[in-house]
Write an enzyme that holds these catalytic residues in place. Structure first.
Site, short mmCIF file in Angstrom:
data_model
loop_
_atom_site.label_atom_id
_atom_site.label_comp_id
_atom_site.label_asym_id
_atom_site.label_seq_id
_atom_site.Cartn_x
_atom_site.Cartn_y
_atom_site.Cartn_z
CG ASP A 28 -39.34 14.63 7.01
OD1 ASP A 28 -39.61 15.53 6.39
OD2 ASP A 28 -38.55 13.84 7.36
CE1 TYR B 15 -37.04 10.82 10.55
CE2 TYR B 15 -36.69 12.60 9.53
CZ TYR B 15 -37.17 11.33 9.57
OH TYR B 15 -38.60 11.50 8.86
CG ASP C 75 -42.92 16.58 2.91
OD1 ASP C 75 -41.54 17.75 3.15
OD2 ASP C 75 -42.40 15.86 1.72
CE LYS D 284 -50.65 5.11 17.15
NZ LYS D 284 -51.90 5.89 16.63
CG ASP E 59 -53.32 8.30 13.78
OD1 ASP E 59 -53.41 8.79 14.76
OD2 ASP E 59 -53.51 6.66 14.59
MG MG Z 1 -38.76 16.17 4.67
#
Ligand code: MG
Ligand code: NAI
Length: 364
Positions: free
Chosen positions: A250, A145, A254, A194, A226
């Site tokens: 992130d 990001y 969720d 990963k 994963d």
């Molecule tokens: Mg988010």
């Protein structure tokens, strides 16, 4: 002992102002009961800031934050299908990534908890989620990001590219916070990465192994992201603390929100390295501005209210007050008081304001 302090309040867009109003009512109620005096200073961000100043994160708002002990943040951003209009383009990136960078908010703590008696909130069966109490420690100011990103043309093709970059120190800071948290909990840390593919992940592992030598009472393991996604669904209760990079954190948080019942339940604390007697931090729900339900008065204010509890606990060391807020929310649920996102199909639900009143009534 009574405390005083100044809190920057940034409600933002969509449901942000609706759920922030709830949190402020709870803050007022707790302050009155316990004899604390907090001054709140409101700043514009997102769409409303753009309308007035032509930018999503005005200097005026940054100044308010600089002069405060902590930031209570709502959410910013427009509808997911309207991300390119000038009012909304890069709103989330400009505001929340801007604040994270500006205040060096390098670690984000996201608790995912199935409170006893709230198992029915989850779309999963009780036997899978009972006892879930996970803390995701997400790196917040580096990685994909924040790396260089660009759009260019190559061989006549439009191409886009971003770079994930981590320094040893950036990883070390976050992993150390995760170990410290694990030490106070069930003493188990899972580093999610990963490393079968990514070089940054290999560095995360190297750093984690080094830091572990300082925390020999904590059991550490590694898991590919994963696999972690499916393990968080199949057996979330098997995790204690998860440390992971910016993007993986992130996405997994969720997913974790859905596991515990709703994104509207997940608060977060972003902590900075800034020293001082009061620990500076930014506290916000894990969810966004939910434009699809904004203005309807049905948003679940829990994540915002619990973010306030985290603020009181971390920045002001008001543990009793934070716990009182958490218990009041739990007591409201146990009395069957729920917002729409938690109600079963056909079951009665409360508005944002009605649920907030139920919480305040139960504040001891
Ligand atoms: Mg988010
Ligand atoms: P979102 O988190 O806003 O919403 C996802 C889904 O969850 C929606 O169906 C929404 O109605 C529901 N939801 C979220 N919070 C809820 C609550 N408190 N009560 C009940 N239901 C709730 O994510 P989405 O839709 O991907 O993004 C919408 C906007 O929010 C975008 O502009 C995005 O950039 C922004 N956003 C901002 C963030 C921030 O300010 N930190 C974080 C994530 C997204």
């Amino acid at each position: 002992m009574s405390k005083t302090g100044t809190i920057a309040v940034l409600p933002g867009d969509g449901i942000g102002p609706e759920i922030m109003a709830s949190a402020i009512k709870v803050l007022d109620a707790v302050s009155a009961k316990c004899g604390h005096t907090f001054e709140t200073k409101e700043g514009l961000t997102g769409g409303l800031a753009y309308d007035k100043f032509g930018v999503h994160l005005p200097e005026e708002t940054i100044k308010i934050c600089e002069a405060s002990d902590a930031i209570l943040f709502g959410a910013v951003g427009g509808h997911v299908s309207d991300q390119e209009s000038p009012r909304w383009k890069d709103a989330e990136k400009n505001v929340i990534l801007g604040l994270r960078k500006k205040f060096n908010l390098f670690a984000n703590l996201r608790p995912l908890k199935v409170w006893p008696g709230t198992e029915s909130f989850s779309p999963l069966q009780e036997r899978f989620i009972k006892g879930t109490d996970v803390l995701i420690v997400r790196e917040l100011i580096a990685g994909l990001y924040f790396g260089p990103m660009r759009r260019f043309e190559e061989n006549g093709e439009i191409t886009a590219e971003e770079t994930s970059r981590y320094t040893w120190k950036q990883i070390e800071n976050v992993v150390r916070i995760a170990f410290q948290a694990a030490q106070k909990r069930k003493k188990k840390l899972t580093v999610v990465d990963k490393a079968n593919v990514l070089e940054t992940s290999r560095l995360w592992r190297e750093v984690a192994r080094k830091i572990q030598l300082e925390f020999l009472d904590v059991a550490m393991d590694f898991m590919f992201v994963d696999n972690a996604a499916q393990q968080l669904v199949r057996s979330p209760a098997s995790f204690d603390v998860i440390a992971t990079d910016n993007m993986f954190g992130d996405i997994l948080s969720d997913l974790g929100g859905a596991v515990v019942g709703s994104l509207g339940l997940v608060p977060s604390a972003s902590i900075s390295a800034k020293g001082g007697e009061k620990k500076f931090g930014l506290y916000e729900p894990a969810h966004g501005s939910a434009p699809d339900i904004a203005g309807k008065g049905i948003a679940n204010p829990t994540a915002q209210i619990l973010s306030l509890a985290m603020l009181l606990r971390y920045t002001y060391e008001l543990d009793k007050e934070a716990q009182a807020i958490e218990e009041a929310v739990l007591a409201a649920w146990k009395a069957g008081k729920k917002t729409k996102d938690l109600a079963a199909p056909g079951e009665a639900s409360l508005s944002t304001d009605e649920f907030t009143s139920c919480v305040i009534e139960r504040l001891k």
